[in-house]
Write an enzyme that holds these catalytic residues in place. Structure first.
Site, mmCIF file in Angstrom:
data_model
loop_
_atom_site.group_PDB
_atom_site.id
_atom_site.type_symbol
_atom_site.label_atom_id
_atom_site.label_comp_id
_atom_site.label_asym_id
_atom_site.label_seq_id
_atom_site.Cartn_x
_atom_site.Cartn_y
_atom_site.Cartn_z
ATOM 1 N N LYS A 80 86.811 23.534 -42.111
ATOM 2 C CA LYS A 80 88.204 23.439 -42.531
ATOM 3 C C LYS A 80 88.592 21.968 -42.564
ATOM 4 O O LYS A 80 87.962 21.128 -41.904
ATOM 5 C CB LYS A 80 89.115 24.190 -41.553
ATOM 6 C CG LYS A 80 90.425 24.652 -42.148
ATOM 7 C CD LYS A 80 90.246 25.879 -43.025
ATOM 8 C CE LYS A 80 91.593 26.396 -43.529
ATOM 9 N NZ LYS A 80 91.453 27.632 -44.315
ATOM 10 N N GLY A 180 106.784 38.967 -45.556
ATOM 11 C CA GLY A 180 106.453 37.929 -46.519
ATOM 12 C C GLY A 180 106.500 38.455 -47.934
ATOM 13 O O GLY A 180 106.127 39.598 -48.195
ATOM 14 N N ALA A 181 106.955 37.603 -48.848
ATOM 15 C CA ALA A 181 107.033 37.986 -50.262
ATOM 16 C C ALA A 181 106.386 36.917 -51.129
ATOM 17 O O ALA A 181 106.831 36.649 -52.244
ATOM 18 C CB ALA A 181 108.489 38.206 -50.669
ATOM 19 N N GLY A 182 105.320 36.318 -50.605
ATOM 20 C CA GLY A 182 104.632 35.259 -51.317
ATOM 21 C C GLY A 182 103.557 35.782 -52.251
ATOM 22 O O GLY A 182 103.595 36.937 -52.701
ATOM 23 N N SER A 183 102.559 34.951 -52.506
ATOM 24 C CA SER A 183 101.559 35.273 -53.533
ATOM 25 C C SER A 183 100.718 36.492 -53.172
ATOM 26 O O SER A 183 100.429 37.325 -54.039
ATOM 27 C CB SER A 183 100.660 34.066 -53.789
ATOM 28 O OG SER A 183 100.078 33.609 -52.585
ATOM 29 N N VAL A 184 100.316 36.632 -51.908
ATOM 30 C CA VAL A 184 99.511 37.803 -51.538
ATOM 31 C C VAL A 184 100.365 39.066 -51.588
ATOM 32 O O VAL A 184 99.966 40.086 -52.165
ATOM 33 C CB VAL A 184 98.884 37.626 -50.138
ATOM 34 C CG1 VAL A 184 98.172 38.911 -49.708
ATOM 35 C CG2 VAL A 184 97.890 36.469 -50.136
ATOM 36 N N ALA A 185 101.540 38.997 -51.004
ATOM 37 C CA ALA A 185 102.430 40.161 -51.003
ATOM 38 C C ALA A 185 102.786 40.599 -52.414
ATOM 39 O O ALA A 185 102.928 41.801 -52.685
ATOM 40 C CB ALA A 185 103.693 39.860 -50.206
#
Length: 369
Positions: A80, A180-185
């Site tokens: 990482k 969460g309401a981001g890209s994955v969600a």
């Protein structure tokens, strides 16, 4: 504890500090283990409070990538990188290119990708200095945005948790609370709704949750209320560190299965979930869809093949749940043990694996600019 003492205690192979005062670069690359192959893991840019915080984060994340890649069945090790700085104010072409040169100096031991605070455009700039970059836009014959695959993996993990708990992986009539309401969600919610689940959604930016909910027939609650929702599954798909001594007692669910990294505030918090009878899907397993998608680039990216690999997370998680139940242990500990077992087995056939590693890196080298 000194950096070297931490490296020995955690079995880290290499920690590299990168600086370039002219462009303001301060970065750390941590390589945890390359037994299975080159260390793949994203680079995140974040305004860490202290350098100590940045070091702690990169070490923890690199170790998690080793386990994630091992359990996903990939010929990749774990690493990482973090860049210290505010991506909204401190990012520049010069900084990104300097970071790319630092990655390149490692000769393929570490392969970078997009993470928090970084964008596909940033990866294109890094590519100008090193071929050891993955997750690029599709026009590079790459895998593009990993969110689709990550969401597919979480969906498979939710089904695996349900079949372990109830004997059926059907989502018809089930309730899933998504944080969460981001890209994955945004990709997970339609999968859940199409499968017949009721979805209750929350985000710190309520307007994002309301827009996603309106598009797919979900419901919305305030961000803090999501812990109190009665549901079959709680799916954290936002920030890490949200499962702790304060939030776990509030959960009214049978399982936790989501995409967020480092969901547990402390490793021992998994025991609080077990005491409450809540099944935990280890985050570094269930959210591996993205890295599986990226790995497919080494073979010439094929989306359908990548998603078939992602679907196997269902069986991996089911095996973890069953072994944890049989041994009376928490799933997190069992998942780590299974990853370490695969790495230990690989050491016996290290030479053939190194040949495979050379092939993988050659695929990246072929696009050196």
């Amino acid at each position: 504890m000194s950096v070297l003492e931490r490296m020995v205690a955690g079995s880290y192979e290499q920690v590299v500090f990168c600086t370039n005062p002219e462009v303001g670069l301060r970065a750390i690359i941590a390589i945890h283990d390359t037994t299975l192959g080159p260390a793949l893991g994203g680079v995140r840019m974040w305004p860490y409070r202290t350098e100590e915080d940045a070091l702690e984060d990169v070490l923890r994340l690199a170790r998690g990538m080793t386990y994630k890649n091992a359990l996903a069945g990939l010929d990749l090790g774990g690493g990482k990188a973090v860049i210290l700085g505010d991506p909204r104010k401190d990012k520049s072409e010069g900084l990104l290119r300097a970071f790319g040169r630092c990655v390149d100096s490692l000769g393929g031991r570490y392969v970078t990708a997009e993470d928090v605070g970084m964008t596909p455009d940033d990866m294109e700039i890094i590519l100008r200095e090193t071929p050891y970059v993955t997750g690029l836009p599709r026009e590079y014959n790459s895998s593009g945005n990993p969110s689709v695959a990550t969401a597919a993996g979480v969906f498979a993990g939710i089904r695996a948790a349900l079949v372990h708990l109830t004997g059926s992986d059907s989502l018809e009539g089930r309730t899933v609370a998504v944080q969460g309401a981001g890209s994955v969600a945004s990709h997970l919610v339609p999968l859940l709704r199409e499968a017949g689940a009721r979805v209750i959604l929350a985000d710190v930016y309520r307007e994002k949750a309301e827009a996603l909910a309106a598009a797919h027939g979900a419901e919305v609650v305030d961000a803090e209320e999501i812990y109190d929702v009665e549901a079959d599954v709680f799916s954290p798909c936002a920030l890490g560190g949200i499962l702790n001594a304060q939030t776990i007692p509030r959960l009214r669910v049978r399982a936790v299965a989501g995409s967020a990294n480092n969901q547990l505030s402390r490793p021992e918090d998994v025991e609080l979930l077990r005491q409450r009878g809540i099944l935990y899907a280890p985050d570094f397993v269930i959210n591996a869809g993205g890295v599986i998608n990226i790995f497919d680039e080494f073979m010439g990216y094929d989306e359908s093949r990548a998603l078939r690999r992602v679907s196997r997370l269902y069986d991996v998680l089911l095996a973890i749940f069953r072994r944890a139940e049989a041994e009376g242990r928490d799933p997190n500990a069992v998942a780590e043990a299974m990853a370490e077992e695969r790495i230990a087995r690989a050491r016996a056939w290290r030479k053939p694996l190194r040949a495979e590693t050379s092939r993988l890196l050659a695929a990246l080298e072929a696009r050196r600019m």
